[in-house]
Design a protein around this motif. Structure first.
Motif, PDB file in Angstrom:
ATOM      1  N   PRO A  27      -4.159 -11.221  53.374  1.00  0.00           N
ATOM      2  CA  PRO A  27      -3.660 -12.463  53.915  1.00  0.00           C
ATOM      3  C   PRO A  27      -4.309 -13.759  53.517  1.00  0.00           C
ATOM      4  CG  PRO A  27      -3.716 -10.589  55.592  1.00  0.00           C
ATOM      5  CD  PRO A  27      -4.490 -10.408  54.070  1.00  0.00           C
ATOM      6  N   ASP A  28      -3.615 -14.905  53.593  1.00  0.00           N
ATOM      7  CA  ASP A  28      -4.041 -16.039  53.084  1.00  0.00           C
ATOM      8  C   ASP A  28      -5.281 -16.551  53.960  1.00  0.00           C
ATOM      9  OD1 ASP A  28      -2.294 -16.413  51.171  1.00  0.00           O
ATOM     10  OD2 ASP A  28      -0.932 -17.879  52.248  1.00  0.00           O
ATOM     11  N   GLU A  29      -5.334 -16.033  55.322  1.00  0.00           N
ATOM     12  CA  GLU A  29      -6.486 -16.323  56.018  1.00  0.00           C
ATOM     13  C   GLU A  29      -7.744 -15.992  55.511  1.00  0.00           C
ATOM     14  OE1 GLU A  29      -3.580 -15.217  56.903  1.00  0.00           O
ATOM     15  OE2 GLU A  29      -2.887 -16.284  58.941  1.00  0.00           O
ATOM     16  N   TRP A  30      -7.767 -15.082  54.973  1.00  0.00           N
ATOM     17  CA  TRP A  30      -8.991 -14.229  54.455  1.00  0.00           C
ATOM     18  C   TRP A  30      -9.175 -14.826  52.924  1.00  0.00           C
ATOM     19  CZ3 TRP A  30     -12.321 -12.051  57.323  1.00  0.00           C
ATOM     20  CH2 TRP A  30     -11.710 -11.146  58.286  1.00  0.00           C
ATOM     21  N   ALA A  31      -8.210 -15.282  52.075  1.00  0.00           N
ATOM     22  CA  ALA A  31      -8.206 -15.427  50.807  1.00  0.00           C
ATOM     23  C   ALA A  31      -8.404 -16.868  50.650  1.00  0.00           C
ATOM     24  CB  ALA A  31      -7.112 -15.029  50.018  1.00  0.00           C
ATOM     25  N   ASN A  32      -8.009 -17.744  51.391  1.00  0.00           N
ATOM     26  CA  ASN A  32      -8.127 -19.092  51.200  1.00  0.00           C
ATOM     27  C   ASN A  32      -9.287 -19.935  52.244  1.00  0.00           C
ATOM     28  OD1 ASN A  32      -6.244 -18.954  49.360  1.00  0.00           O
ATOM     29  ND2 ASN A  32      -4.616 -19.457  50.696  1.00  0.00           N
ATOM     30  N   SER A  41     -13.427 -20.443  48.407  1.00  0.00           N
ATOM     31  CA  SER A  41     -12.839 -19.641  48.890  1.00  0.00           C
ATOM     32  C   SER A  41     -12.708 -18.462  47.804  1.00  0.00           C
ATOM     33  CB  SER A  41     -11.329 -19.978  49.166  1.00  0.00           C
ATOM     34  OG  SER A  41     -10.543 -19.959  47.973  1.00  0.00           O
ATOM     35  N   PRO A  42     -12.560 -16.919  48.291  1.00  0.00           N
ATOM     36  CA  PRO A  42     -12.268 -16.095  47.495  1.00  0.00           C
ATOM     37  C   PRO A  42     -11.096 -16.435  46.289  1.00  0.00           C
ATOM     38  CG  PRO A  42     -12.459 -15.052  49.576  1.00  0.00           C
ATOM     39  CD  PRO A  42     -12.314 -16.638  49.821  1.00  0.00           C
ATOM     40  N   LEU A  90      -2.792 -15.692  44.557  1.00  0.00           N
ATOM     41  CA  LEU A  90      -3.784 -14.993  44.427  1.00  0.00           C
ATOM     42  C   LEU A  90      -3.579 -13.645  43.426  1.00  0.00           C
ATOM     43  CD1 LEU A  90      -6.894 -14.045  45.130  1.00  0.00           C
ATOM     44  CD2 LEU A  90      -5.871 -13.121  46.993  1.00  0.00           C
ATOM     45  N   GLY A  91      -2.269 -13.008  43.646  1.00  0.00           N
ATOM     46  CA  GLY A  91      -1.929 -11.881  42.620  1.00  0.00           C
ATOM     47  C   GLY A  91      -1.830 -12.529  41.289  1.00  0.00           C
ATOM     48  N   ASP A  92      -1.412 -13.621  41.155  1.00  0.00           N
ATOM     49  CA  ASP A  92      -1.333 -14.095  39.654  1.00  0.00           C
ATOM     50  C   ASP A  92      -2.835 -14.258  39.145  1.00  0.00           C
ATOM     51  OD1 ASP A  92       1.348 -15.055  39.762  1.00  0.00           O
ATOM     52  OD2 ASP A  92       0.713 -16.990  40.268  1.00  0.00           O
ATOM     53  N   LEU A  93      -3.829 -14.678  39.868  1.00  0.00           N
ATOM     54  CA  LEU A  93      -5.291 -14.547  39.406  1.00  0.00           C
ATOM     55  C   LEU A  93      -5.766 -13.478  39.112  1.00  0.00           C
ATOM     56  CD1 LEU A  93      -6.419 -17.562  41.456  1.00  0.00           C
ATOM     57  CD2 LEU A  93      -5.369 -17.621  39.487  1.00  0.00           C
TER      58      LEU A  93
ATOM     59  N   GLU B  10      -6.881  -5.422  57.804  1.00  0.00           N
ATOM     60  CA  GLU B  10      -6.633  -5.535  56.428  1.00  0.00           C
ATOM     61  C   GLU B  10      -7.825  -5.429  55.521  1.00  0.00           C
ATOM     62  OE1 GLU B  10      -4.100  -6.270  54.458  1.00  0.00           O
ATOM     63  OE2 GLU B  10      -2.495  -6.578  55.952  1.00  0.00           O
ATOM     64  N   ILE B  11      -8.979  -5.842  56.158  1.00  0.00           N
ATOM     65  CA  ILE B  11     -10.462  -5.660  55.577  1.00  0.00           C
ATOM     66  C   ILE B  11     -10.737  -3.979  55.780  1.00  0.00           C
ATOM     67  CG2 ILE B  11     -12.895  -6.084  55.507  1.00  0.00           C
ATOM     68  CD1 ILE B  11     -10.857  -8.365  54.708  1.00  0.00           C
ATOM     69  N   LEU B  12     -10.713  -3.359  56.949  1.00  0.00           N
ATOM     70  CA  LEU B  12     -11.197  -1.932  57.034  1.00  0.00           C
ATOM     71  C   LEU B  12     -10.525  -0.952  56.058  1.00  0.00           C
ATOM     72  CD1 LEU B  12     -11.401  -2.148  61.034  1.00  0.00           C
ATOM     73  CD2 LEU B  12     -13.260  -2.519  59.428  1.00  0.00           C
TER      74      LEU B  12
END
Lengths: 174, 174
Positions: A27-32, A41-42, A90-93, B10-12
């Motif tokens: 989810p974007d909350e984690w990735a961004n 960010s990741p 993120l999938g593109d990267l 999603e992490i676990l």
């Protein structure tokens, strides 16, 4: 541990799968999310890894083997990804990094690096003379360091949520 | 970021695959080296994650939901793996962790944690009263922190090999 090409490749070949396992469909909350102003960010880190793959490792290894210390490496832009990643997912990267790493490993095979070539030197624009084995070691540590950065940045999103456990979780204060 | 159960999952759910990608079939030189006396190798960290899966997360979540603050959690032995991992291979540990995590996630589903249950409290032997959402957040951060530890420990094996690049690689001084 001394540098050994086959040991180094064991790490380099794993990094795309590690990043896929960690980040694909996250989810974007984690990735961004990042660690605050000026931090990455990741998603930003993935863009940086892509740029390093294009502009750093194999091009510099070639420069060492072809020109030695006579031609200084092109400077590496650590912030190029902010422009280059724009509009990408993120999938593109992840896809792009996986393809580029596979190509890099093929190119590395073609360079046919034998032990006596590892001491060959090139010229870094800031660090001065560096060897091929130092460049290839740095590639490995750079991969591992940025995987570590990604998980640290993600962990910090829960700095408050863990409550009193914060004291037992050193990753939150690194 | 506030704790959300679906974000945490999603992490676990990703951690076993991340560790597999990073460590499966890795040469012993990478898997068994540590940061010096009293520090842990990637192999040691895998054993610790297994013990946490058995003795910490789901058992403590159950304790919170069943007994609240009335029954203090069993203390967690952070060093149990040095005995328990003896004679096992890294592949054994990765397999076992993958199975245990899958079971933990099934158990977590069965607990049917609804938002209003997240504030329920349990009693930690050292930290005092803690909530279910703090425990589950800690589970996530613990995963990410130990992935970060594994890559940091591996990176440090090349602290010398990178030469002057050491100055550009913060992971080597964390």
């Amino acid at each position: 541990m001394e540098f050994q090409l086959d040991h180094a490749k064991e790490i380099l070949m794993r990094t795309p799968a590690t990043l896929n396992s960690l980040l694909r469909h996250l989810p974007d909350e984690w990735a961004n999310s990042n660690e605050g102003p000026e931090s990455w960010s990741p998603f930003d880190v993935m863009g940086h890894l892509i740029h390093a793959e294009e502009a750093d490792w194999i091009p510099r290894a070639r420069a060492i083997l072809e020109y030695g210390e006579k031609r200084t490496f092109e400077p590496f832009d650590r912030f190029a990804m902010f422009e280059k990643s724009r509009g990408k997912s993120l999938g593109d990267l992840l896809d792009r990094f996986g393809r580029l790493r596979a190509e890099s490993l093929k190119e590395l095979e073609k360079l046919d690096v034998r032990p006596e070539m590892l001491a060959k030197r090139g010229m870094h624009p800031e660090l001065g003379a560096v060897t091929l084995s130092q460049l290839l070691s740095t590639w490995v540590v750079h991969d591992l360091g940025h995987v570590g950065q990604i998980v640290r940045v993600m962990a910090k999103q829960y700095s408050e949520a863990v409550g009193a456990w914060q004291a037992y979780l050193p990753v939150l204060s690194r």
